[in-house]
Design a protein around this motif. Sequence first.
Motif, PDB file in Angstrom:
ATOM      1  N   UNK A  95       0.833  -1.211   0.000  1.00  0.00           N
ATOM      2  CA  UNK A  95       0.000   0.000   0.000  1.00  0.00           C
ATOM      3  C   UNK A  95       0.864   1.255   0.000  1.00  0.00           C
ATOM      4  N   UNK A  96       1.898   1.250   0.850  1.00  0.00           N
ATOM      5  CA  UNK A  96       2.761   2.439   0.963  1.00  0.00           C
ATOM      6  C   UNK A  96       3.716   2.570  -0.224  1.00  0.00           C
ATOM      7  N   UNK A  97       4.252   1.460  -0.704  1.00  0.00           N
ATOM      8  CA  UNK A  97       5.258   1.550  -1.777  1.00  0.00           C
ATOM      9  C   UNK A  97       4.671   2.124  -3.061  1.00  0.00           C
ATOM     10  N   UNK A  98       3.485   1.658  -3.467  1.00  0.00           N
ATOM     11  CA  UNK A  98       2.939   2.136  -4.749  1.00  0.00           C
ATOM     12  C   UNK A  98       2.607   3.623  -4.692  1.00  0.00           C
ATOM     13  N   UNK A 138      -3.471   0.861  -8.873  1.00  0.00           N
ATOM     14  CA  UNK A 138      -2.149   0.325  -8.558  1.00  0.00           C
ATOM     15  C   UNK A 138      -2.056  -1.185  -8.746  1.00  0.00           C
ATOM     16  N   UNK A 139      -3.119  -1.882  -8.372  1.00  0.00           N
ATOM     17  CA  UNK A 139      -3.064  -3.346  -8.344  1.00  0.00           C
ATOM     18  C   UNK A 139      -4.140  -3.945  -9.233  1.00  0.00           C
ATOM     19  N   UNK A 140      -3.774  -5.043  -9.901  1.00  0.00           N
ATOM     20  CA  UNK A 140      -4.698  -5.724 -10.815  1.00  0.00           C
ATOM     21  C   UNK A 140      -4.597  -7.222 -10.547  1.00  0.00           C
ATOM     22  N   UNK A 141      -5.758  -7.875 -10.401  1.00  0.00           N
ATOM     23  CA  UNK A 141      -5.743  -9.321 -10.173  1.00  0.00           C
ATOM     24  C   UNK A 141      -6.246 -10.062 -11.412  1.00  0.00           C
ATOM     25  N   UNK A 142      -5.646 -11.219 -11.663  1.00  0.00           N
ATOM     26  CA  UNK A 142      -5.988 -12.050 -12.818  1.00  0.00           C
ATOM     27  C   UNK A 142      -6.884 -13.191 -12.365  1.00  0.00           C
ATOM     28  N   UNK A 163      -0.223  -5.256 -17.490  1.00  0.00           N
ATOM     29  CA  UNK A 163       1.027  -4.510 -17.647  1.00  0.00           C
ATOM     30  C   UNK A 163       0.863  -3.019 -17.367  1.00  0.00           C
ATOM     31  N   UNK A 164      -0.378  -2.565 -17.143  1.00  0.00           N
ATOM     32  CA  UNK A 164      -0.630  -1.147 -16.865  1.00  0.00           C
ATOM     33  C   UNK A 164      -0.635  -0.843 -15.368  1.00  0.00           C
ATOM     34  N   UNK A 165      -0.373  -1.852 -14.536  1.00  0.00           N
ATOM     35  CA  UNK A 165      -0.468  -1.695 -13.086  1.00  0.00           C
ATOM     36  C   UNK A 165       0.875  -1.992 -12.417  1.00  0.00           C
ATOM     37  N   UNK A 166       1.140  -1.299 -11.296  1.00  0.00           N
ATOM     38  CA  UNK A 166       2.377  -1.551 -10.548  1.00  0.00           C
ATOM     39  C   UNK A 166       2.442  -2.989 -10.033  1.00  0.00           C
TER      40      UNK A 166
END
Length: 630
Positions: A95-98, A138-142, A163-166
């Motif tokens: 959460x903090x890094x992104x 920031x986050x994407x799940x498959x 590929x568009x998400x950190x």
Amino acid sequence: MSQNTNAEQLFKKESERLPNVIYATDDRRREVYGLASEFERVMQTYKGEDLTLDDVIFAQKTTNAWLDPTVMSRPAIVSAPPGYGKSTLLEIFLWHKVRNDPNFGAIVVKERLDEIKRLAEQINNDGGDGLLQPRNKYAYYIEGFDEDRLSREIYDAQFTVQSEYNVVLMTTKQFELQTLKDSTHEFSFFKDDTGAKHPRRLLCIDEKPAMTISHRITSREINAMIDDIRAVNGKANAKVKRQYKRIREAIIKLRDHFESADIENVEELEAVNTSFKIPREFLSQFLAMFDYNKLSQLRALENIITRGGLMSLVNGTTIIQTTHKLHFDWTQYNTFILDGTGRVDPEYDPAEFYLVEPEHTPNYSNVTFHINNDHTLSKASLYGDFEAVPKIAAEVRKIAEEHDGKTLVVTYKNYIDAFQGELNDLLEADELQLKHFDSGRGSNAFRDINNAIYIGQLNKGGLTYPSQAQATVGDREGLKLDPTYNVGKNGLRYNDPVVEQYKQLDMAVNLVQETNRLRANTKAEPVHFYIFTKNEDTVKHLTESYPGCEIETFNTSQKLTGKKTAEDNIRAYFEKMKPGDSVKQSEIYKELDIDRTTFHKAIQKESMQKFIENQKISKVKTRFIKGGGE
């Protein structure tokens, strides 16, 4: 063969500790301290748990390792105990890094779809802190392919969108699938809003992925696979069509070897072609038409063709068992596996993994293991014994009555319905909770339970252990392991000590994972585990994972499986006596139709003496008197 090998020593090798990473800058030190401080706040505020200084220091060391850009030469196992908060620490870190580093990227693997959905929501959540958001997402799940929910086009599109998400998240099963496809490299970068690429260097796997995949294949399934690859050929381009002929010939040759074998106990099937490999293009075309299970089976056949396998006769059907290691691209990333049992799991090769763990282990003086060594309650002992489940259920009731709160009952998946019927009143009253072995490793649903009964142990079957031991230990040590076995009064034992030791460790690790669900190290209340086993090694491996625990033996009120003995009948008689009853011993053995000598021998047994004591029965001359009355 490995008969002269000290099997136990092969499993005592320890992984090297991950070298301490020196803080590169003051900014990095402040970031590590800030993350550990936030972790401490969250654990106290939302989890109700106060961290020790050791806990905080371990959080600092772990987050510092995650932040270090130096390429690791091997993955690291983060082996903190259950309930420590490993998953919570990872959530806070991401959460903090992104938000503070737009160039930061990571791959995260979790066991279940609902877990990656929840984590993605947490990472993307603003949290109301008013921070300037450099990216909206920031986050994407498959999601895995499911024709009832996703079309093939939407499923495939996920691998472009990610590929568009950190941070990209996927389930353990999806990660294994991408490994089988040799496609994990496709997640190694993401693009920012300008289209510039940034690396995802960090790979965090929350709970161990499958290090090996085992398959049991029949000749009928081999013929079905020949039909499947023929279907692929019908829709393939010219290049894949050329590959099809070579693949088909190799599988047919394997089938011919398989069908001509003469099997007695366990026989080895020699490799057909040690240089055989299915090209990636063919695998991609195959997966476009078939599911993960079919792809896994095709890769298993590839492994049998190149390495051979083990054959056995099961219920009149000849099967071949193979185990192949999944070759994860560990060194492409800085990989961390969050696994509380990583220290003892025999699937980890100590030479291939670093170990990250707290300096001090928890004290488990609140834990008591109650061991019954008269029964194993294996599947084989329950099968066909129509009285076994009612007897075991009666024993479960007695144990549950001895303790406050809810009791967890764990058994085999195909016996869940039977125990549900026998124990339905306690389940409806919320005094019991029932689950089957290996039904997920998440432990939040069981953290308020302090008592558990384990009916049997998870045993993976005859050919699985020699096959897995060969793939993980034999190949590593240059040993050819003996896959044969014998069946005696204590069950199936392998003739090769390495295989037998692997089996015992694997079964113990599964049992440790099951007991870990109760998170005993986070509790002040007494925690009780009831185990049925005749194997001293199982008890040893299990209790070594709980330093400071107590071990007690317990006896059941009757024989739970098999034919009743004289001792069982005597126990049942004593149990039915009411407080104040006084009975001559001659009346007992005459009523039970037991020989006098047999009766006296049974009474003198240590286990019977303890049972009599627990029943508050005393012997006065030739009479047995039951106490406990007013």
